[in-house]
Write an enzyme that holds these catalytic residues in place. Structure first.
Site, mmCIF file in Angstrom:
data_model
loop_
_atom_site.group_PDB
_atom_site.id
_atom_site.type_symbol
_atom_site.label_atom_id
_atom_site.label_comp_id
_atom_site.label_asym_id
_atom_site.label_seq_id
_atom_site.Cartn_x
_atom_site.Cartn_y
_atom_site.Cartn_z
ATOM 1 N N LYS A 1 16.580 47.408 60.598
ATOM 2 C CA LYS A 1 17.515 47.228 61.511
ATOM 3 C C LYS A 1 16.901 47.809 62.881
ATOM 4 O O LYS A 1 17.127 49.294 63.027
ATOM 5 C CB LYS A 1 19.348 47.338 61.677
ATOM 6 C CG LYS A 1 20.132 47.347 61.796
ATOM 7 C CD LYS A 1 21.953 47.599 61.717
ATOM 8 C CE LYS A 1 22.669 46.699 62.506
ATOM 9 N NZ LYS A 1 23.675 47.018 61.771
ATOM 10 N N CYS B 1 23.562 42.314 61.453
ATOM 11 C CA CYS B 1 24.562 42.301 62.022
ATOM 12 C C CYS B 1 24.295 42.570 63.744
ATOM 13 O O CYS B 1 25.000 42.118 64.276
ATOM 14 C CB CYS B 1 24.967 43.551 61.692
ATOM 15 S SG CYS B 1 27.321 43.933 61.440
ATOM 16 N N GLU C 1 24.269 42.324 54.638
ATOM 17 C CA GLU C 1 24.076 43.580 55.053
ATOM 18 C C GLU C 1 24.460 44.729 54.084
ATOM 19 O O GLU C 1 25.859 44.945 53.671
ATOM 20 C CB GLU C 1 24.443 43.703 56.279
ATOM 21 C CG GLU C 1 24.004 45.053 56.474
ATOM 22 C CD GLU C 1 24.741 45.883 58.093
ATOM 23 O OE1 GLU C 1 23.972 46.471 59.065
ATOM 24 O OE2 GLU C 1 25.751 44.852 58.987
#
Length: 280
Positions: free
Chosen positions: A130, A164, A61
């Site tokens: 995200k 994540c 990430e």
């Protein structure tokens, strides 16, 4: 809405050859896109030139900037142009799928945490921003959340994307599985001391959705946070195919895509779902 999963209509899953996966587990220099790209380029070239060339390379990430959030607007890649050109050229040159972890992408003056995916021909097949921003690292103050989940196709196989904090939301993983995902790619900067959470959540996502989970986490320290690596490949039974240590490494493993279909036939959890009782 049809809440069942199609467990047998994709003929590619029955004929797919095993894939070799390479996870580029590395430290990330805070706020230094040029330094980080140079490091990743060396690692990716090393992975591509290994005796057994990988079919897929996965990056961590925010590999271009790290969590340099206070300056993210200035250093994020404008429209992701440089990152797109570089990743596409690498994928095309080596004939390797590249799941480009995620980058800080400045899009119209707003910054997104975006995963870019390129197939073996260097064609961009997905861009996922995200969805869930992590308040403990103040992401919501500096980044914009993505507005949709993402399914993409590599060699006829359906895959989903997560970044994540997303792995803490089982609804997202289940929705990707219901849409046909057989693999889940996760890019992360998951810090200490939550190693047990990382391993448990990834394993749970694999078991409950009967899919491969392929996750790349960074290492090193940044801004007082310590990152532990432990990038993982987990099969649909929840068995660990490969796991990195805490240092920089190229973590490799082989996945058998026919196993997804076998597991889903053996324990038909999707057919046995009763969504009317627990969805609202």
């Amino acid at each position: 809405m049809d809440q069942s999963i199609n467990q047998s209509s994709n003929p590619a899953i029955h004929q797919a050859a095993p894939w070799r996966i390479a996870l580029i587990q590395c430290d990330i220099a805070l706020g230094e896109p040029g330094v980080n790209r140079a490091k990743l380029e060396l690692a990716m070239e090393r992975a591509a030139s290994a005796g057994e060339k990988p079919d897929v390379i996965l990056l961590p990430e925010l590999w271009n900037t790290g969590y340099a959030l206070t300056e993210i607007g200035e250093i994020a890649d404008p429209e992701g142009r440089d990152s797109r050109e570089w990743l596409a050229a690498f994928a095309r040159r080596h004939g390797i799928h590249v799941v480009g972890g995620s980058i800080a992408e400045n899009r119209g003056g707003q910054v997104y945490n975006t995963m870019l995916v390129f197939n073996r021909s260097g064609v961009e097949v997905a861009a996922y921003s995200k969805i869930h921003l992590f308040r403990l690292m103040e992401e919501e103050k500096y980044l914009q959340p993505g507005g949709q989940s993402m399914i993409f196709e590599l060699d006829g196989q359906q895959a989903g994307a997560m970044i994540c904090y997303d792995i803490r939301f089982p609804e997202l993983a289940r929705s990707l599985a219901l849409r046909g995902a057989e693999l889940l790619f996760v890019a992360a900067e998951w810090p200490q001391p939550r190693l047990n959470h990382w391993r448990t959540l990834l394993t749970a996502r694999a078991i409950e959705n009967q899919m491969y989970v392929i996750a790349c986490n960074r290492t090193g320290t940044s801004g007082g946070d310590e990152f532990f690596g432990h990038s993982m490949i987990i099969d649909p039974w929840g068995e660990i195919v490969a796991e990195g240590g805490e240092g920089e490494d190229i973590v490799t493993g082989i996945i058998d895509l026919t196993l997804v279909d076998q597991v889903r036939r053996r324990i038909p959890v999707f057919a046995d779902r009763r969504p009317q009782l627990y969805e609202w």
